[in-house]
Design an enzyme around this catalytic site. Sequence first.
Site, mmCIF file in Angstrom:
data_model
loop_
_atom_site.group_PDB
_atom_site.id
_atom_site.type_symbol
_atom_site.label_atom_id
_atom_site.label_comp_id
_atom_site.label_asym_id
_atom_site.label_seq_id
_atom_site.Cartn_x
_atom_site.Cartn_y
_atom_site.Cartn_z
ATOM 1 N N TYR A 179 0.816 -1.221 0.000
ATOM 2 C CA TYR A 179 0.000 0.000 0.000
ATOM 3 C C TYR A 179 0.849 1.270 0.000
ATOM 4 O O TYR A 179 0.406 2.333 0.409
ATOM 5 C CB TYR A 179 -1.006 0.023 1.144
ATOM 6 C CG TYR A 179 -2.174 -0.935 0.957
ATOM 7 C CD1 TYR A 179 -2.851 -0.993 -0.250
ATOM 8 C CD2 TYR A 179 -2.589 -1.772 1.977
ATOM 9 C CE1 TYR A 179 -3.908 -1.863 -0.437
ATOM 10 C CE2 TYR A 179 -3.657 -2.650 1.805
ATOM 11 C CZ TYR A 179 -4.304 -2.688 0.586
ATOM 12 O OH TYR A 179 -5.354 -3.539 0.403
ATOM 13 N N TRP A 193 -8.455 6.340 3.439
ATOM 14 C CA TRP A 193 -9.455 6.896 4.362
ATOM 15 C C TRP A 193 -9.253 6.333 5.766
ATOM 16 O O TRP A 193 -9.746 6.878 6.742
ATOM 17 C CB TRP A 193 -10.875 6.602 3.854
ATOM 18 C CG TRP A 193 -11.272 5.143 3.925
ATOM 19 C CD1 TRP A 193 -10.581 4.078 3.446
ATOM 20 C CD2 TRP A 193 -12.438 4.609 4.541
ATOM 21 N NE1 TRP A 193 -11.254 2.904 3.700
ATOM 22 C CE2 TRP A 193 -12.416 3.212 4.364
ATOM 23 C CE3 TRP A 193 -13.533 5.171 5.192
ATOM 24 C CZ2 TRP A 193 -13.423 2.361 4.838
ATOM 25 C CZ3 TRP A 193 -14.529 4.327 5.663
ATOM 26 C CH2 TRP A 193 -14.466 2.943 5.485
ATOM 27 N N GLU A 244 -16.028 -2.804 -1.044
ATOM 28 C CA GLU A 244 -15.392 -2.757 -2.366
ATOM 29 C C GLU A 244 -15.789 -3.899 -3.298
ATOM 30 O O GLU A 244 -15.332 -3.956 -4.438
ATOM 31 C CB GLU A 244 -13.866 -2.706 -2.200
ATOM 32 C CG GLU A 244 -13.412 -1.390 -1.571
ATOM 33 C CD GLU A 244 -11.946 -1.391 -1.167
ATOM 34 O OE1 GLU A 244 -11.392 -2.474 -0.927
ATOM 35 O OE2 GLU A 244 -11.364 -0.293 -1.088
HETATM 36 O O1 IFM Z 1 -8.763 1.587 2.849
HETATM 37 C C1 IFM Z 1 -8.763 0.207 2.858
HETATM 38 C C2 IFM Z 1 -9.989 -0.277 2.145
HETATM 39 O O2 IFM Z 1 -11.150 0.152 2.804
HETATM 40 C C3 IFM Z 1 -9.996 -1.784 2.054
HETATM 41 N N1 IFM Z 1 -8.797 -2.250 1.418
HETATM 42 C C4 IFM Z 1 -7.599 -1.835 2.101
HETATM 43 C C5 IFM Z 1 -7.516 -0.330 2.197
HETATM 44 C C6 IFM Z 1 -6.259 0.086 2.958
HETATM 45 O O3 IFM Z 1 -6.317 -0.381 4.272
#
Ligand code: IFM
Length: 768
Positions: free
Chosen positions: A332, A338, A480
């Site tokens: 990441y 968020w 998601e």
């Molecule tokens: O921001 C989150 C998302 O809500 C779900 N996937 C991982 C991201 C980073 O933690």
Amino acid sequence: MDLKNNLRTSTEWEIIENTFDPDQLITTGSNFMIGNGYMGYRGTFEEWKAKEYVACIVTDTWDKAPGSRWSELCNVPNGLFTQLFVDGEMVSAFAGETTDYYRALDLRHGINQRSISWRSPGGKSIQLDVEKFASKANHHLLVMRYGFTALQNGEYRLITGIDGEMWSINGEHFRSYTSFEEDGMLGLSLHTSENSTHIVITEGITLSGKAPDTVGVLKENKRCLHELTFSLKEGEKVSFQKVVSITHSNEVDHPLALSKQEVISGLAQGYERLKEEHQKKWKDFWERSDIRIKGNVEAQVLARFNIYQAYIATPVHDNLPIGARGLSCQVYQGAAFWDQETFNLPMYCYTHPDIAKNLVTYRHETLAGAKRKAKRLGYYGAFYAWTSGKTGDELFPDYFFTDVLTGRKIRNHFNCWQIHISPDVVYGIWLYYEASLDWDFMRDHGAEVLFEVAQFLVSRVHFKKDKNRFELIRLLGPDEYHENVDNNAYTNYLTQFAMEKACWVFDTLKEQDPEKLVRIMHTVGIQDEARDHWNEIAQDIYLPKPDEHTKVMEQFDGYFQLEDIAPGELRKRLIDPGEYWGWPNGIAVNTQVLKQADVVQLLALLDGFSNEVLTANYEYYEPRTEHGSSLSPSVHALVACKAQHYEEAYRYFMESSTIDLYNASKKVMSGGSFLGGIHTAAAGGVWRILVEGFGGFKVTREGVAFSPALPKTWEGLSFTLMVKQCLLEISITKNNITVSSDPSNEKGITVTLKGKPAFLEPGKRVTA
Ligand code: IFM
């Protein structure tokens, strides 16, 4: 006391491992890590390299390796690298025989310790003791004490220095490695490939114990090392202290000079002094941040472990983001999502407002990036990056997952449809303001962000003439698995929230500081009508309401029509366990199964829903949630408390707080992507569960309110809060709650305990 996953604790302030598990290297490297928000140094052994997942991730070093699409933080060469050879055989956890194995992380002081007795395959034994920390007193420093005792006569060879063989997941970031040697110090001077960031790692050692027979320096391509040899007799000891300084040109003007200077001064101060200063900083942190749980040692350690991990992930020296995996690895990209506002910021708002201020200021400083993103996509105002690094420009690639069955790329729309990120930023700024009453920040920085976000939302909503309302279409909510949906409840409610706050700040400025308002309006490029437009949207945006009979809110238009199946049943349809469940044709897309809390997330963040609605929605959505994201369990714990499902709240607390420590995270791989490392949002979420869930803490217009409910096995819960400029000590037992106002407070505050308000003067306490 024994914990799970091969761990135990003795003082409730540390995690201890007494057996080495070679299959857990990724997990233990993350769990035992040290850090200070500037760098994260994984809890690996000194002799290890890339294949054992050694990493030292440094913030503010975003860069793309050649040929990579990932702009990520650099993993810099390992300044603590040390290998010890006994009669030619290297001390190693993978060879010979290790006894009295001890690896510990002292959470109170941020110190990693390791000691072992080791017998080489050739039969020579030594005792090894190592201690190290990433200094909280000087964020550039890594400090280590390394000592060994010969348990038999033998020839010993020690190499220690800087090694460049690190665990970089998306390629080599440095186009050059230049080594240097000066006044006994060794260093590597590096330049990154994309941005030419200059990074310098310098190290120096001070030896004690038996003097070496020979001393030399080894310089190879990516490493430079001291080489020392010793002929030791049984019982003889050797030890050294090491100071490493890591600096870079994105932070300081002369990284090379500073790095050398810091090593000289660190060595002059010595290990004990550096450790003392470091520990003092940690003491200050815990004074505000510790949460004490009586009656359950495991819960106590879990609370401290998670607060520790959340803190070492937070850059406190500057206005920089908290990465979704902190500084535990490059997953990441070391960037904020968020997660920062909704999971990590709350703890700081109510314990260390200065750190919270850094984080909200970061969002102001990255406004230009958010505006560029909005413009690129055809909107006005500020559309914050889904994945945000230094500049606020979008770092998230269009393609993230791959179809593990066909190998084809999957287009995810996280970066362009997950628009809730912008109102989430407003939520964070509002939280900070409400907690701190820092009007100066709101006036000088917050207002501009709120207005730009409002403008973005103006350009993003659609007015439906036939329905006479504003709608948000083609979205992606927190869940998601369902992309391209209309009127996601979470997003629509948060949009209303953001519009209301923008109007309030506009009106307050107009009343209190009209000239400032004019200047901000000029900067944003708006006229008076803009505020009316925001208000219109706040009034007329479509908000999916609780059904008259069931009280359940529909997550998005048409959600109730989707196939209703339990996540466990749905899982059976997977052909490959690594398949992505979501868009465009994953197994969850046409079902009601959610990846993570969505409506439940809304109930966790915003007030104003009745208990009936809270309960009905929690009970409806909880069984349909797969928790494919580590963010989900903590939100469920929080809302389960509000819905008075205390046993479930406890189960979710355990799930969230053990994701990393017990390696309980189900999804290290998802849709072909490696997603390991510390789950920083889950760590921040633990604070929310303890204080807002079990502690029942809430900010009210007048002050604060508590309606606690302790888990069955706990006898007490106590913590410190800083709210509306009042320092409060909260102590909850099975039968009562006491709130004490610190004598240093300059004003009183209204405290509502179990629904009964009382005005609390400084130095006084109130009990219910
Ligand atoms: O921001 C989150 C998302 O809500 C779900 N996937 C991982 C991201 C980073 O933690």
